[in-house]
Design a protein around this motif. Structure first.
Motif, mmCIF file in Angstrom:
data_model
loop_
_atom_site.group_PDB
_atom_site.id
_atom_site.type_symbol
_atom_site.label_atom_id
_atom_site.label_comp_id
_atom_site.label_asym_id
_atom_site.label_seq_id
_atom_site.Cartn_x
_atom_site.Cartn_y
_atom_site.Cartn_z
ATOM 1 N N THR A 1 1.592 -1.274 0.024
ATOM 2 C CA THR A 1 -0.248 0.395 0.064
ATOM 3 C C THR A 1 0.623 1.238 0.045
ATOM 4 O O THR A 1 0.849 2.353 0.159
ATOM 5 N N GLU A 2 1.973 1.081 -0.164
ATOM 6 C CA GLU A 2 3.238 2.174 0.265
ATOM 7 C C GLU A 2 3.078 2.861 -1.069
ATOM 8 O O GLU A 2 3.363 4.362 -1.063
ATOM 9 N N THR A 3 3.690 1.904 -2.591
ATOM 10 C CA THR A 3 3.796 2.443 -4.206
ATOM 11 C C THR A 3 2.981 2.377 -5.704
ATOM 12 O O THR A 3 2.705 1.393 -5.017
ATOM 13 N N LEU A 4 2.496 3.457 -5.291
ATOM 14 C CA LEU A 4 2.346 3.050 -7.134
ATOM 15 C C LEU A 4 2.948 3.255 -8.025
ATOM 16 O O LEU A 4 3.598 3.909 -8.357
ATOM 17 N N ARG A 5 2.705 1.924 -8.620
ATOM 18 C CA ARG A 5 3.690 1.276 -9.484
ATOM 19 C C ARG A 5 3.275 1.522 -10.844
ATOM 20 O O ARG A 5 2.007 0.612 -10.538
ATOM 21 N N ALA A 6 3.403 1.509 -11.194
ATOM 22 C CA ALA A 6 3.112 1.567 -12.900
ATOM 23 C C ALA A 6 4.717 1.180 -14.097
ATOM 24 O O ALA A 6 5.845 1.948 -14.444
ATOM 25 N N THR A 7 4.154 0.017 -15.008
ATOM 26 C CA THR A 7 5.004 -0.151 -15.247
ATOM 27 C C THR A 7 4.488 -0.386 -16.863
ATOM 28 O O THR A 7 3.955 -0.654 -17.386
ATOM 29 N N ALA A 8 5.429 0.006 -18.379
ATOM 30 C CA ALA A 8 5.219 0.089 -19.631
ATOM 31 C C ALA A 8 6.163 -0.639 -20.464
ATOM 32 O O ALA A 8 7.484 -0.385 -20.222
ATOM 33 N N SER A 9 6.273 -0.493 -21.773
ATOM 34 C CA SER A 9 6.848 -1.301 -22.801
ATOM 35 C C SER A 9 7.050 0.643 -22.802
ATOM 36 O O SER A 9 6.097 1.567 -23.032
ATOM 37 N N PRO A 10 8.073 0.739 -24.290
ATOM 38 C CA PRO A 10 8.340 1.915 -24.681
ATOM 39 C C PRO A 10 7.189 2.975 -24.679
ATOM 40 O O PRO A 10 6.727 3.730 -25.123
ATOM 41 N N THR A 11 6.382 1.954 -25.984
ATOM 42 C CA THR A 11 5.161 2.710 -26.831
ATOM 43 C C THR A 11 3.813 3.134 -25.662
ATOM 44 O O THR A 11 3.502 4.359 -26.678
ATOM 45 N N LEU A 12 3.798 2.401 -24.405
ATOM 46 C CA LEU A 12 3.079 3.070 -24.045
ATOM 47 C C LEU A 12 3.122 3.587 -22.802
ATOM 48 O O LEU A 12 2.691 3.999 -21.679
ATOM 49 N N LEU A 13 4.529 4.335 -22.410
ATOM 50 C CA LEU A 13 5.346 5.205 -21.077
ATOM 51 C C LEU A 13 4.302 6.147 -20.946
ATOM 52 O O LEU A 13 3.967 6.677 -20.294
ATOM 53 N N ALA B 1 6.173 -8.984 -29.806
ATOM 54 C CA ALA B 1 6.008 -7.113 -29.392
ATOM 55 C C ALA B 1 5.017 -6.701 -29.689
ATOM 56 O O ALA B 1 5.046 -5.723 -30.485
ATOM 57 N N VAL B 2 4.299 -7.069 -28.614
ATOM 58 C CA VAL B 2 2.477 -6.640 -28.550
ATOM 59 C C VAL B 2 2.994 -5.341 -27.442
ATOM 60 O O VAL B 2 3.283 -5.856 -26.183
ATOM 61 N N PRO B 3 2.922 -4.083 -27.269
ATOM 62 C CA PRO B 3 2.850 -3.133 -25.796
ATOM 63 C C PRO B 3 2.036 -3.363 -24.767
ATOM 64 O O PRO B 3 1.006 -3.462 -25.263
ATOM 65 N N THR B 4 2.589 -3.214 -24.028
ATOM 66 C CA THR B 4 2.728 -4.077 -22.819
ATOM 67 C C THR B 4 2.173 -2.761 -21.385
ATOM 68 O O THR B 4 3.051 -2.285 -21.579
ATOM 69 N N MET B 5 1.235 -2.586 -20.725
ATOM 70 C CA MET B 5 1.441 -1.985 -19.551
ATOM 71 C C MET B 5 0.680 -2.753 -18.338
ATOM 72 O O MET B 5 -0.252 -3.431 -18.486
ATOM 73 N N GLU B 6 1.078 -1.892 -17.033
ATOM 74 C CA GLU B 6 0.484 -2.948 -15.690
ATOM 75 C C GLU B 6 0.088 -1.559 -14.980
ATOM 76 O O GLU B 6 1.230 -0.705 -14.549
ATOM 77 N N PHE B 7 -0.951 -1.453 -13.536
ATOM 78 C CA PHE B 7 -0.660 -1.113 -12.818
ATOM 79 C C PHE B 7 -0.795 -1.859 -11.682
ATOM 80 O O PHE B 7 -1.271 -2.715 -11.340
ATOM 81 N N ALA B 8 -0.266 -0.903 -10.525
ATOM 82 C CA ALA B 8 -0.025 -2.084 -9.089
ATOM 83 C C ALA B 8 1.057 -1.438 -7.934
ATOM 84 O O ALA B 8 1.199 -0.126 -8.257
ATOM 85 N N PHE B 9 -0.123 -1.571 -6.399
ATOM 86 C CA PHE B 9 0.409 -1.324 -5.712
ATOM 87 C C PHE B 9 1.754 -1.991 -4.496
ATOM 88 O O PHE B 9 0.957 -3.286 -4.803
ATOM 89 N N GLU B 10 2.035 -1.571 -4.429
ATOM 90 C CA GLU B 10 3.299 -2.377 -3.888
ATOM 91 C C GLU B 10 4.211 -1.845 -2.663
ATOM 92 O O GLU B 10 3.908 0.096 -2.508
ATOM 93 N N GLN B 11 5.159 -2.311 -1.631
ATOM 94 C CA GLN B 11 5.614 -1.692 -0.836
ATOM 95 C C GLN B 11 7.164 -1.039 -1.255
ATOM 96 O O GLN B 11 7.253 -1.616 -2.601
ATOM 97 N N THR B 12 7.221 0.107 -0.481
ATOM 98 C CA THR B 12 8.986 -0.163 -1.028
ATOM 99 C C THR B 12 9.846 -0.621 -1.260
ATOM 100 O O THR B 12 9.628 -1.837 -0.904
ATOM 101 N N LYS B 13 11.108 -0.289 -2.602
ATOM 102 C CA LYS B 13 11.328 -1.474 -2.949
ATOM 103 C C LYS B 13 12.419 -2.597 -1.400
ATOM 104 O O LYS B 13 13.359 -3.464 -1.509
ATOM 105 N N GLY B 14 12.720 -1.378 -0.645
ATOM 106 C CA GLY B 14 13.653 -1.972 0.705
ATOM 107 C C GLY B 14 12.901 -3.043 1.887
ATOM 108 O O GLY B 14 13.522 -3.910 2.403
ATOM 109 N N GLU B 15 11.671 -2.582 1.473
ATOM 110 C CA GLU B 15 10.698 -3.925 2.148
ATOM 111 C C GLU B 15 10.318 -5.152 1.454
ATOM 112 O O GLU B 15 9.649 -5.670 2.044
ATOM 113 N N GLU B 16 10.598 -5.062 0.600
ATOM 114 C CA GLU B 16 9.968 -6.623 -0.472
ATOM 115 C C GLU B 16 11.368 -7.902 -0.505
ATOM 116 O O GLU B 16 12.649 -7.240 -1.194
#
Length: 343
Positions: free
Chosen positions: A65-77, A119-134
């Motif tokens: 619940t600490e960080t809202l992470r978004a990842t995407a291929s370059p096309t959808l950044l 090579a289909v462009p992709t994207m994802e949103f997710a909530f996660e903990q900070t890197k230090g606690e993973e």
């Protein structure tokens, strides 16, 4: 996902007709190796390669619940960043905001087949903990879930946020006349992957610079007018979208060493942001140099073989960049506002 389906179905009952089709999939066998998504993608690869414009993932969207992470291929950044920026702005007004985190895709996970094979462009949103606690690992995620969704998000507010952001992405992807893809982000990503001047050739740098210039002009002089209803020609827009859909496909290579993605735009996780095939070749050359010093017998032959591997990797990257540039130039030729003498 059920709420997304219900909301979109309700809109269709009210007369909404999307321009593009949305297919909802729920995969099985994800933990042992993304079996469901791989097999379904493989069975439908012909249709997906010719028609799919994007893959939006909802894989384990609330991991903290600490960080809202978004990842995407370059096309959808840019699309991904815009959606997250609006969400964080809304959150600031209400308080209790997670920190932003937008990055180019590194670990495809359940999108592996679509991103890496097609090579289909992709994207994802997710909530996660900070890197230090993973502290999770593949085994812990596969067999021993740390916390249930009810424990992490008892009111399902974080799930609701992910659903709204994902819905916005889907609506843009199915409704925008011109696909919300940004070729310039691909060109900038390519240049960023060529920062290691110790092995990069001048022809590679020149081609990457040329791709960036054409991509920037393509976005401003072709994509922007195509979004204006007064200037929009259906046949041109369709061809323009085909160019945007296929741009990442220019970076697919037929065969790769173990640990290297077929899609050159994806880097190895935890490594420097460079072409993974280039890093692999550099490490091979370094290994050969060490071996040659330790064993002088046939050292010259080994060195030639290793440098041949590096040159082949450089050649594949150059070919991919030039292929992408040709596609962009074709897109520029779809409208009359691009000078013919520069194509």
């Amino acid at each position: 996902m059920n709420q997304l389906i219900a909301a979109l179905t309700e809109q269709t009952k009210r007369g909404w007709v999307p321009d593009r089709t949305t297919v909802f999939c729920s995969w099985g066998g994800s933990a042992p190796g993304n079996i469901g998504s791989y097999e379904w993608g493989k069975d439908n690869s012909v249709v997906l390669q010719s028609s799919a414009v994007a893959y939006v993932s909802l894989n384990y969207p609330v991991r903290g619940t600490e960080t809202l992470r978004a990842t995407a291929s370059p096309t959808l950044l840019q699309l991904t960043s815009d959606i997250q920026r609006r969400q964080l702005l809304s959150c600031i007004r209400g308080g209790n905001c997670p920190g932003p985190n937008v990055s180019s895709l590194q670990l495809p996970g359940d999108v592996n087949f679509f991103a890496n094979q097609l090579a289909v462009p992709t994207m994802e949103f997710a909530f996660e903990q900070t890197k230090g606690e993973e502290i999770t690992s593949f085994l812990s995620e596969a067999q021993f879930s740390a916390e249930s969704p009810e424990t992490l998000d008892p009111l399902f507010k974080f799930h609701e946020t992910i659903a709204k952001m994902t819905a916005e992405a889907i609506l843009r992807l199915v409704n925008d006349p011109v696909l919300p893809f940004y070729p310039l982000d691909i060109a900038l990503d390519v240049q960023n992957k060529l920062k290691d001047r110790s092995v990069v050739t001048q022809s590679l740098l020149s081609s990457a610079s040329s791709l960036r210039d054409h991509a920037a002009f393509f976005q401003s002089e072709t994509m922007r007018p195509a979004n204006d209803p007064k200037e929009r020609d259906p046949s041109h827009v369709r061809m323009l979208n085909d160019v945007l859909r296929d741009l990442e496909k220019s970076f697919i290579i037929p065969q790769t060493p173990p640990g290297v993605y077929r899609n050159l735009l994806y880097s190895l996780p935890g490594k420097t942001p460079q072409f993974s095939i280039l890093r692999f070749s550099k490490e091979a050359v370094l290994h050969c140099n060490v071996s040659s010093k330790a064993v002088k017998h046939n050292s010259a032959d080994k060195e030639v073989l290793c440098h041949s591997t590096l040159n082949q990797s450089l050649s594949l990257i150059l070919k991919a960049i030039r292929s992408a540039e040709r596609l962009v130039c074709f897109g520029l030729g779809l409208f009359e506002n691009y000078p013919n003498d520069t194509i």
